[in-house]
Design an enzyme around this catalytic site. Structure first.
Site, PDB file in Angstrom:
ATOM      1  N   ASP A  85       0.837  -1.199   0.000  1.00 44.49           N
ATOM      2  CA  ASP A  85       0.000   0.000   0.000  1.00 44.49           C
ATOM      3  C   ASP A  85       0.871   1.248   0.000  1.00 44.49           C
ATOM      4  OD1 ASP A  85       0.733  -0.811   2.696  1.00 44.49           O
ATOM      5  OD2 ASP A  85      -0.579   0.776   3.443  1.00 44.49           O
ATOM      6  N   GLU A 146       0.300  -1.063   5.920  1.00 43.05           N
ATOM      7  CA  GLU A 146       1.360  -0.510   6.768  1.00 43.05           C
ATOM      8  C   GLU A 146       1.240   0.997   6.926  1.00 43.05           C
ATOM      9  OE1 GLU A 146       5.285   1.286   7.745  1.00 43.05           O
ATOM     10  OE2 GLU A 146       4.047   1.558   5.960  1.00 43.05           O
TER      11      GLU A 146
END
Length: 378
Positions: A85, A146
């Site tokens: 991400d 994250e």
């Protein structure tokens, strides 16, 4: 041929990395993250890996776990841990297209951390192509969240990491090229101010602005920052109509501290901001936390020493230090597992519309990766 002599070619690596960067994958767009996971899943399957797709939770994207080919595949060995991400919303490519300009290459997420993930996966591919078997089996785990503190995959990361002897986290290297061998603690907070609505032109005095109250808190919160414990307001949302006194204002705060004791004190300060009066209420809710990863753990220091030897053979110097800016290495380091973090590509301006990497770091870090895979032993 030794691992450090593998034929890493810069242009070839850039061509392989480009689809990763052009597959935009912001954390809160689960479908976009899953398109990135589709891409990397396909690549690892083509390498002969046994690939598992782990469905996302909390409305977030999936994770991908790959067991790379090895005589002892599936046993504990080396875990390559990374996130797919990014902070950049879909559409960022229009402002920050993938492009090379001389010694630099630009693109959303190229530094944090698709560049590092790609390099460490490409090193496995080149080792495989050369018929070089790593002493230990390698497992790859790519996760989707994250950038928001890993709320949905922390348990997965910790469970998987505990099976392995070594954890490699190819987050971007520090500007001086150093690795991370410890990280500060981080906590997130959600704040809400509740005021009293009124018509801003006709009855202004009857209202109590949630925006105005939260603005006071922003100054107070950021004023608590010290060299050892920082406070930052990164999100501020309120208001729908300019002719209405706002009754709700939301904010998000990030606190980072060098020790757990300092973080605990920072948490107490944040929670003490709660208040409730007749006209204005301040709510404070604690969000996700990354624990302190204390530096100088023996297993991690042994990994750093090995990386320094490999770096010296490649032709660059690598130091190690504790750092801010949380990563999933916080979790594995906190557990006392040998973890080497920020061993990915070098670059600048991550999380901005100028995010870029230094092109020469692609081959440099690929050789480092190949060396680590082949010299980390039981």
């Amino acid at each position: 041929m030794t691992p450090l002599d593998l034929p890493f070619i810069t242009d070839e690596m850039l061509n392989g990395l480009r689809p990763w960067i052009e597959t935009e994958s912001p954390t809160f767009d689960a479908a976009a993250v899953n398109r990135m996971m589709d891409l990397v899943q396909h690549e690892m399957a083509a390498m002969g890996a046994r690939v598992e797709r782990i469905p996302g939770t909390m409305g977030l994207g999936d994770s991908v776990r790959a067991t790379m080919p090895h005589p002892r595949a599936g046993q504990g060995g080396i875990l390559l841990l990374g996130h797919m991400d990014t902070v950049h919303p879909v559409g960022t490519l229009a402002k920050l297209p993938f492009r090379r300009e001389g010694a630099l290459c630009y693109g959303p997420g190229i530094m944090d951390m698709k560049g590092g993930n790609y390099v460490y996966l490409d090193a496995l591919r080149k080792l495989q192509d050369a018929g070089i078997e790593t002493p230990l089996p390698v497992t790859v785990l790519f996760t989707p969240d994250e950038e928001i503190g890993t709320p949905s995959t922390r348990a997965l990361i910790e469970s998987e990491a505990k099976r392995h002897k070594y954890i490699l986290v190819p987050e971007p290297a520090n500007l001086d090229g150093s690795a991370v061998i410890g990280r500060y603690a981080i906590a997130r907070f959600n704040l809400r101010a509740l005021g009293k609505p009124s018509h801003a032109g006709w009855a202004l005095a009857d209202g109590r602005s949630a925006i105005a109250e939260m603005a006071k808190k922003v100054a107070q919160i950021e004023g608590m920052t010290t060299d050892d414990c920082t406070f930052s307001v990164g999100v501020f949302n309120a208001g729908q109509w300019v002719n209405c006194v706002s009754s709700v204002c939301d904010a998000e705060v990030l606190t980072m501290a060098k020790t757990q004791e300092l973080l605990d004190e920072g948490v107490r300060k944040m929670m003490a901001l709660r208040s409730d009066s007749e006209d204005i209420t301040i709510e404070v809710r604690r969000g996700v936390t990354r624990p302190v990863w204390d530096p100088d753990q023996p297993g991690t220091m042994a990994m750093l020493s090995l990386a320094q030897d490999i770096a010296g053979e490649i032709g660059f110097e690598m130091t190690g230090k504790s750092a801010g800016g949380g990563s999933d290495g916080n979790f594995t380091g906190f557990l006392g597992l040998p973890t080497l973090d920020s061993i990915g590509v070098r670059g600048r301006d991550l999380h901005t519309l100028n995010e870029h990497i230094f092109v020469d770091s692609l081959v440099e870090r690929a050789r480092l990766a190949a060396g680590l895979y082949c010299r980390l032993e039981a």
